[in-house]
Design a protein around this motif. Structure first.
Motif, mmCIF file in Angstrom:
data_model
loop_
_atom_site.group_PDB
_atom_site.id
_atom_site.type_symbol
_atom_site.label_atom_id
_atom_site.label_comp_id
_atom_site.label_asym_id
_atom_site.label_seq_id
_atom_site.Cartn_x
_atom_site.Cartn_y
_atom_site.Cartn_z
ATOM 1 N N UNK A 272 0.850 -1.181 0.000
ATOM 2 C CA UNK A 272 0.000 0.000 0.000
ATOM 3 C C UNK A 272 0.893 1.241 0.000
ATOM 4 N N UNK A 273 0.288 2.356 -0.447
ATOM 5 C CA UNK A 273 0.923 3.659 -0.304
ATOM 6 C C UNK A 273 0.186 4.432 0.783
ATOM 7 N N UNK A 274 0.914 4.792 1.857
ATOM 8 C CA UNK A 274 0.357 5.649 2.893
ATOM 9 C C UNK A 274 0.670 7.092 2.527
ATOM 10 N N UNK A 275 -0.375 7.901 2.377
ATOM 11 C CA UNK A 275 -0.231 9.302 1.989
ATOM 12 C C UNK A 275 -0.640 10.173 3.168
ATOM 13 N N UNK A 276 0.258 11.056 3.602
ATOM 14 C CA UNK A 276 0.030 11.889 4.791
ATOM 15 C C UNK A 276 0.229 13.354 4.413
ATOM 16 N N UNK A 277 -0.745 14.175 4.805
ATOM 17 C CA UNK A 277 -0.700 15.616 4.535
ATOM 18 C C UNK A 277 -0.872 16.350 5.856
ATOM 19 N N UNK A 278 0.066 17.246 6.190
ATOM 20 C CA UNK A 278 0.038 18.011 7.446
ATOM 21 C C UNK A 278 0.060 19.491 7.094
ATOM 22 N N UNK A 279 -0.890 20.227 7.649
ATOM 23 C CA UNK A 279 -1.001 21.652 7.347
ATOM 24 C C UNK A 279 -1.232 22.425 8.641
ATOM 25 N N UNK A 280 -0.538 23.554 8.784
ATOM 26 C CA UNK A 280 -0.749 24.433 9.934
ATOM 27 C C UNK A 280 -0.787 25.878 9.452
ATOM 28 N N UNK A 281 -1.303 26.765 10.296
ATOM 29 C CA UNK A 281 -1.327 28.195 9.994
ATOM 30 C C UNK A 281 -0.449 28.957 10.979
ATOM 31 N N UNK A 282 0.729 28.397 11.242
ATOM 32 C CA UNK A 282 1.656 29.002 12.193
ATOM 33 C C UNK A 282 2.533 30.073 11.565
ATOM 34 N N UNK A 283 3.712 30.247 12.154
ATOM 35 C CA UNK A 283 4.606 31.330 11.737
ATOM 36 C C UNK A 283 5.220 31.092 10.365
ATOM 37 N N UNK A 284 5.385 29.853 9.953
ATOM 38 C CA UNK A 284 5.993 29.565 8.658
ATOM 39 C C UNK A 284 7.499 29.784 8.678
ATOM 40 N N UNK A 285 8.122 29.623 7.525
ATOM 41 C CA UNK A 285 9.574 29.746 7.412
ATOM 42 C C UNK A 285 9.945 30.622 6.230
ATOM 43 N N UNK A 286 11.046 31.370 6.397
ATOM 44 C CA UNK A 286 11.598 32.133 5.285
ATOM 45 C C UNK A 286 12.132 31.170 4.220
ATOM 46 N N UNK A 287 12.231 31.667 2.967
ATOM 47 C CA UNK A 287 12.706 30.821 1.882
ATOM 48 C C UNK A 287 14.139 30.344 2.130
ATOM 49 N N UNK A 288 14.990 31.239 2.672
ATOM 50 C CA UNK A 288 16.376 30.846 2.941
ATOM 51 C C UNK A 288 16.444 29.736 3.982
ATOM 52 N N UNK A 289 15.591 29.849 5.027
ATOM 53 C CA UNK A 289 15.562 28.817 6.060
ATOM 54 C C UNK A 289 14.977 27.524 5.501
ATOM 55 N N UNK A 290 13.962 27.643 4.643
ATOM 56 C CA UNK A 290 13.357 26.454 4.042
ATOM 57 C C UNK A 290 14.367 25.715 3.171
#
Length: 350
Positions: A272-290
């Protein structure tokens, strides 16, 4: 050569004198009537020859003397060059010797550090074995004993959550001990059979109090058959959920964390393929940090804050586990918007 030429010329003069005397006895073979003309000519020739030979010898002697002077000068240059070359080689050997001693000191320092790390590893094994594993086993036994004395469903769920977390920590502790003892790679998989929906449900219940403590709401949505039995590394799966959902909780306050888990059949009916999606509306990350988080060398960078480093290291380890389980990992984040994570895992069917 002069003596040889004298003998040759004297023999020649004597020969011609005899020939002329035989031809004209009255003149003794000398047409001029002077018996000393041939000798005089011979003497003059020898004198000129001796002068010419002396000049040649003088010239050759001068050439030999000049060659000897040049040879002596060349010898002096060679001696000076050899001395300078010897000094240069000695200097190079000295530098290499100094560097060799420095490297030897570094090797000795590294050897002592390795020995200290080995001693620390042994102490850590002892600590995990006696100070962590034994209390966890006691917590499981005590919680089961107390659970049998109560009938409240809410309290029963609490004790189930306690037992699940304690068992998970116990399994994780045993896995860490095996890794430390056997020097295996961190992402070594140990598949065991378990109910996938129940496992993800219990992980969500364990993380719910952490989310509520920061004013967050955790939505753990599952589209997995309740009776689906799979064979995978349950501890590694728990690490993925606890790390990734824990990061979402850590950087979100008074927000929402959504977790969607679903299974999809693989082309191979045994997987099987286990597909997991996690979403939050927190502070997020800068592109450089990402970008740095997605870089494998992120955890070696000391220019970030402690919480950012821990996040990067957790994501780095999660990516290793996901790739080890033949899955894929995606992340999207922006400051003030939040973070979205998506990963897949290939799980065997029991």
């Amino acid at each position: 050569m002069k003596e040889i030429m004298d003998r040759i010329l004297k023999s020649a003069v004597a020969h011609y004198e005899k020939q002329r005397a035989h031809a004209n006895p009255t003149l003794g073979g000398n047409p001029s009537g002077n018996p000393h003309d041939v000798s005089a000519l011979t003497l003059a020739f020898l004198t000129d020859y001796e002068a010419l030979l002396g000049q040649k010898i003088t010239t050759q002697n001068n050439i030999i003397l000049q060659m000897e002077r040049d040879h002596a000068l060349l010898q002096r240059y060679l001696i000076v060059g050899l001395i300078l070359l010897s000094l240069l080689i000695s200097l190079i050997l000295y530098r290499f010797t100094v560097r060799a001693f420095k490297f030897q000191n570094r090797i000795e320092t590294a050897r002592r550090q390795i020995q200290e790390n080995l001693n620390f590893k042994n102490r850590l094994i002892s600590l995990l074995s006696h100070e962590v594993r034994s209390p966890l086993g006691s917590i499981v036994l005590y919680s089961k004993s107390v659970q049998q004395t109560v009938n409240d469903p809410e309290i029963q769920d609490t004790f189930n959550s306690i037992q699940y977390n304690a068992n998970s920590l116990l399994v994780l502790t045993n896995q860490i001990l095996n890794t430390l003892r056997n020097e295996k790679e961190v992402t070594h998989l140990e598949p065991v059979p378990f109910l996938l929906d129940y496992e993800i449900k219990m992980m969500g219940q364990s993380l719910t109090p952490l989310a509520e403590n920061k004013g967050n709401r955790l939505n753990n949505v599952r589209r997995i058959p309740e009776d689906l039995m799979v064979e995978a590394d349950r501890v590694k799966l728990g690490q993925l959920y606890f790390n990734l959902i824990g990061n979402a909780i850590r950087f979100t306050e008074n927000g929402t964390i959504d977790v969607f888990s679903a299974v999809k059949p693989d082309r191979d009916p045994n997987f099987y393929w286990l597909r997991v999606y996690i979403r939050d509306n927190g502070t997020g990350m800068q592109k450089s940090l990402l970008d740095s988080v997605l870089d494998d060398s992120f955890y070696q960078n000391n220019q970030f804050k402690i919480n950012q480093i821990s996040t990067g290291l957790g994501i780095h380890l999660c990516r290793e586990i996901i790739y080890k389980m033949q899955g894929r990992f995606y992340i999207k984040s922006a400051p003030g918007v939040g973070t979205q994570l998506f990963f897949t895992l290939r799980i065997a069917k029991c």
